[in-house]
Design an enzyme around this catalytic site. Structure first.
Site, PDB file in Angstrom:
ATOM      1  N   TYR A   1       0.856  -1.197   0.000  1.00 46.28           N
ATOM      2  CA  TYR A   1       0.000   0.000   0.000  1.00 46.28           C
ATOM      3  C   TYR A   1       0.877   1.226   0.000  1.00 46.28           C
ATOM      4  O   TYR A   1       1.928   1.249   0.669  1.00 46.28           O
ATOM      5  CB  TYR A   1      -0.891   0.032   1.250  1.00 46.28           C
ATOM      6  CG  TYR A   1      -2.341  -0.242   0.912  1.00 46.28           C
ATOM      7  CD1 TYR A   1      -3.015   0.579   0.013  1.00 46.28           C
ATOM      8  CD2 TYR A   1      -3.035  -1.298   1.479  1.00 46.28           C
ATOM      9  CE1 TYR A   1      -4.331   0.340  -0.325  1.00 46.28           C
ATOM     10  CE2 TYR A   1      -4.356  -1.552   1.152  1.00 46.28           C
ATOM     11  CZ  TYR A   1      -4.997  -0.722   0.246  1.00 46.28           C
ATOM     12  OH  TYR A   1      -6.292  -0.956  -0.087  1.00 46.28           O
TER      13      TYR A   1
ATOM     14  N   GLU B   1      -0.556   4.862  -0.301  1.00 43.56           N
ATOM     15  CA  GLU B   1      -1.343   6.097  -0.479  1.00 43.56           C
ATOM     16  C   GLU B   1      -0.479   7.303  -0.162  1.00 43.56           C
ATOM     17  O   GLU B   1       0.390   7.256   0.702  1.00 43.56           O
ATOM     18  CB  GLU B   1      -2.581   6.067   0.414  1.00 43.56           C
ATOM     19  CG  GLU B   1      -3.600   5.072  -0.106  1.00 43.56           C
ATOM     20  CD  GLU B   1      -4.919   5.133   0.651  1.00 43.56           C
ATOM     21  OE1 GLU B   1      -5.165   6.142   1.340  1.00 43.56           O
ATOM     22  OE2 GLU B   1      -5.674   4.175   0.561  1.00 43.56           O
TER      23      GLU B   1
ATOM     24  N   ASP C   1      -7.311  15.247 -23.323  1.00 38.03           N
ATOM     25  CA  ASP C   1      -7.269  13.802 -23.081  1.00 38.03           C
ATOM     26  C   ASP C   1      -6.559  13.188 -24.291  1.00 38.03           C
ATOM     27  O   ASP C   1      -7.146  13.049 -25.370  1.00 38.03           O
ATOM     28  CB  ASP C   1      -8.709  13.288 -22.956  1.00 38.03           C
ATOM     29  CG  ASP C   1      -8.772  11.790 -22.720  1.00 38.03           C
ATOM     30  OD1 ASP C   1      -7.770  11.098 -22.972  1.00 38.03           O
ATOM     31  OD2 ASP C   1      -9.841  11.314 -22.307  1.00 38.03           O
TER      32      ASP C   1
ATOM     33  N   THR D   1      -4.044   7.463 -21.068  1.00 41.55           N
ATOM     34  CA  THR D   1      -3.811   6.095 -20.632  1.00 41.55           C
ATOM     35  C   THR D   1      -2.378   5.768 -21.037  1.00 41.55           C
ATOM     36  O   THR D   1      -1.763   6.492 -21.818  1.00 41.55           O
ATOM     37  CB  THR D   1      -4.769   5.096 -21.301  1.00 41.55           C
ATOM     38  OG1 THR D   1      -4.732   5.317 -22.716  1.00 41.55           O
ATOM     39  CG2 THR D   1      -6.182   5.259 -20.800  1.00 41.55           C
TER      40      THR D   1
ATOM     41  N   LYS E   1      -2.228   2.417 -24.761  1.00 46.48           N
ATOM     42  CA  LYS E   1      -2.702   2.438 -26.163  1.00 46.48           C
ATOM     43  C   LYS E   1      -1.483   2.660 -27.071  1.00 46.48           C
ATOM     44  O   LYS E   1      -0.589   1.830 -27.066  1.00 46.48           O
ATOM     45  CB  LYS E   1      -3.776   3.513 -26.316  1.00 46.48           C
ATOM     46  CG  LYS E   1      -5.017   3.244 -25.459  1.00 46.48           C
ATOM     47  CD  LYS E   1      -6.138   4.205 -25.776  1.00 46.48           C
ATOM     48  CE  LYS E   1      -7.415   3.844 -25.039  1.00 46.48           C
ATOM     49  NZ  LYS E   1      -7.535   4.511 -23.733  1.00 46.48           N
TER      50      LYS E   1
ATOM     51  N   ARG F   1      -1.516  -1.355 -18.620  1.00 50.07           N
ATOM     52  CA  ARG F   1      -2.841  -0.722 -18.506  1.00 50.07           C
ATOM     53  C   ARG F   1      -2.800   0.261 -17.350  1.00 50.07           C
ATOM     54  O   ARG F   1      -2.472  -0.112 -16.214  1.00 50.07           O
ATOM     55  CB  ARG F   1      -3.919  -1.761 -18.214  1.00 50.07           C
ATOM     56  CG  ARG F   1      -4.082  -2.792 -19.287  1.00 50.07           C
ATOM     57  CD  ARG F   1      -5.396  -3.505 -19.139  1.00 50.07           C
ATOM     58  NE  ARG F   1      -6.455  -2.628 -19.554  1.00 50.07           N
ATOM     59  CZ  ARG F   1      -6.816  -2.451 -20.827  1.00 50.07           C
ATOM     60  NH1 ARG F   1      -6.214  -3.093 -21.780  1.00 50.07           N
ATOM     61  NH2 ARG F   1      -7.789  -1.629 -21.134  1.00 50.07           N
TER      62      ARG F   1
END
Ligand code: DSN
Length: 491
Positions: A77, A79, A254, A283, A286, A292
């Site tokens: 973790y 954060e 975007d 992203t 692509k 991903r």
């Protein structure tokens, strides 16, 4: 252009490549616990090797990128941000997150990079939050004399919430190629924002900047969104920024679809969003050819707001994916990535030309980027029928609306195709003409099936099995010359 040879091919004298050994060993370990998962993974690479992948948003990541995801970072973790975590023991996560951000800043020439978003939708949510909080929270906090949003009184917090729900966004319409997250109803952005959209010129299919300007002047959005997932031309981001500035909007781009073309310096000057937009989302899987995931780039004024993405709108970051982002972005910074990016565009143009020569109807009459949108009504099909017929012949595409689509977003009248994946395999412009021929053969041979209640179905198609078989064979013969992961043997 093809996937990194050093990690995929068999070195002279070696029995197997390093990557081959790594993947085989991983499958053996998985098979000991749940063989069906190992088999599904192996089958997936077989399928991806055998199919003609023309989905514009898909690609093949390098073995180094894939391997960076399967390890102990998955168990951590983290954060917070680098050096400011809510959990102890994050020094190695700090290393990979900082590396990914550094590579992103270098590759894109950005002032700030936030590499935690898990997807494009998440990256856009982080961006919306950042712009809203910069515009609304900062003045509200200053007026209330506090430094942290958590320190606001209940009354101020309620006022802030009301402000958040009362903001305007102007983005490209879905049927012109915009994305769901640009303020449309099926996405939370359509509930967060009062949205209006700009379309494309009915004659040319091209973006009409005067119309965008007129809409912006009338609507006065907080955020002007540029970027698309199905527009086959370039966008002039300098002009979009001019429009945003004129109405006091923040320009958000975007670039999920064309990030690889930006990284590879195929899109430069007015067509590179990074120098023009205050905030850019993407992203990483692509045309950028990474794992991903998502990412946000921004100028210094938005950095602290963007960095609050987790836990404001994101779950805990995925350190294993950030490690893979660092690897993929290192690859994207190499000169050969520029060659790859140029080849994507050359291939898309060749594909479009091959289709046009065979009489296909293309939205905007061609392409300047990585994608082509075929209006399959010219073949007497809906997008759904065309998608299914092509799949039967071993060609994987996806249906997409065309501007002012009479068949709506479910059946559609378009097929969107793109070249990033086939270009990674090494196919070039000569092969694209052959691919155009295969597409045209299937689309010409397919027809709408009769509907149960009379007339023609919008969903079902008819395709001669011999045609499907012949095209599938020609496709696999073509791909045999361009093996995917040639050094990796899982048999
Ligand atoms: N799913 C992506 C695409 O196919 O374009 C966009 O979200």
């Amino acid at each position: 252009m093809a996937i990194e040879p050093s990690t995929t091919t068999t070195p002279p004298g070696a029995a197997r490549s390093t990557a081959s050994v790594a993947f085989r060993s991983a499958l053996d370990v998985i098979r000991d616990v749940e063989p069906r998962v190992a088999d599904a993974i192996a089958q997936e690479v077989t399928d991806q090797r055998e199919m003609l992948k023309l989905i514009a948003s898909e690609n093949y990541a390098s073995p180094a990128t894939l391997l960076a995801m399967g390890n102990w970072f998955s168990d951590k973790y983290a954060e917070g941000t680098v050096g400011r975590r809510f959990y102890a023991g994050c020094r190695n996560v700090d290393t990979v997150e900082a590396l990914a951000a550094e590579h992103a800043r270098t590759v894109f020439g950005a002032a700030h990079a936030y590499v935690q978003p898990h997807s494009g939708i998440d990256a856009n949510l982080v961006a919306f939050w950042a712009v809203l909080s910069q515009r609304v929270e900062t003045p509200a906090l200053a007026a209330a004399g506090v430094r942290q949003v958590n320190d606001l009184s209940e009354q101020d917090w309620a006022r802030l919430r009301a402000e958040f729900g009362n903001q305007r966004m102007l983005g490209m319409s879905l049927d012109a190629g915009g994305h769901l997250t640009h303020g449309f109803r099926p996405n939370i952005s359509g509930k967060m924002f009062d949205q209006r959209s700009y379309g494309t010129d009915p004659e040319t299919g091209l973006l009409d900047y005067d119309a965008v300007r007129a809409a912006a002047r009338e609507f006065r959005p907080l955020i002007l969104v540029a970027g698309y997932s199905a527009y086959p031309r370039l966008v002039n981001f300098r002009l979009m920024r001019e429009i945003a500035d004129e109405v006091g909007a923040t320009l958000m781009v975007d670039m999920a679809h064309f990030a690889g073309l930006v990284a590879g310096k195929v899109l430069t000057g007015d067509f590179d969003p990074v120098p023009h937009a205050q905030i850019v989302t993407t992203t990483t899987h692509k045309s950028l050819r990474g794992p991903r995931g998502g990412m946000v780039l921004c100028d210094d004024s938005l950095a602290e707001h963007v960095d609050r993405g987790c836990p404001m709108v994101l779950g805990g970051p995925l350190p294993h994916v950030m490690a893979a982002k660092a690897v993929a972005l290192a690859e994207a910074g190499r000169p050969e990535f520029g060659t790859y990016a140029q080849a994507i565009v050359d291939n898309a143009r060749a594909l479009a030309e091959g289709l046009l020569r065979r009489g296909a109807k293309l939205v905007t009459g061609g392409t300047d980027n990585h994608l082509v949108l075929i209006d399959v009504s010219g073949y007497g099909l809906t997008g759904r029928q065309a998608e299914a017929a092509l799949l039967e012949a071993g060609i994987v595409t996806n249906r997409n609306s065309v501007p002012r689509d009479p068949n709506g977003a479910w059946y559609t009248s378009g097929i969107r195709i793109g070249t990033p994946a086939l270009t990674t395999r090494g196919l070039g412009t000569a092969e694209m003409d052959e691919v155009a021929g295969l597409l045209d053969t299937v689309l010409s041979a397919a027809s709408a099936a009769p509907a149960a209640k009379g007339g023609l179905s919008k969903a079902k198609h008819v395709l001669d099995a011999a045609v499907a078989e012949q095209v599938a064979k020609r496709g696999s013969d073509l791909l045999a010359g361009f093996p995917l992961y040639p050094g990796i043997d899982l048999s």
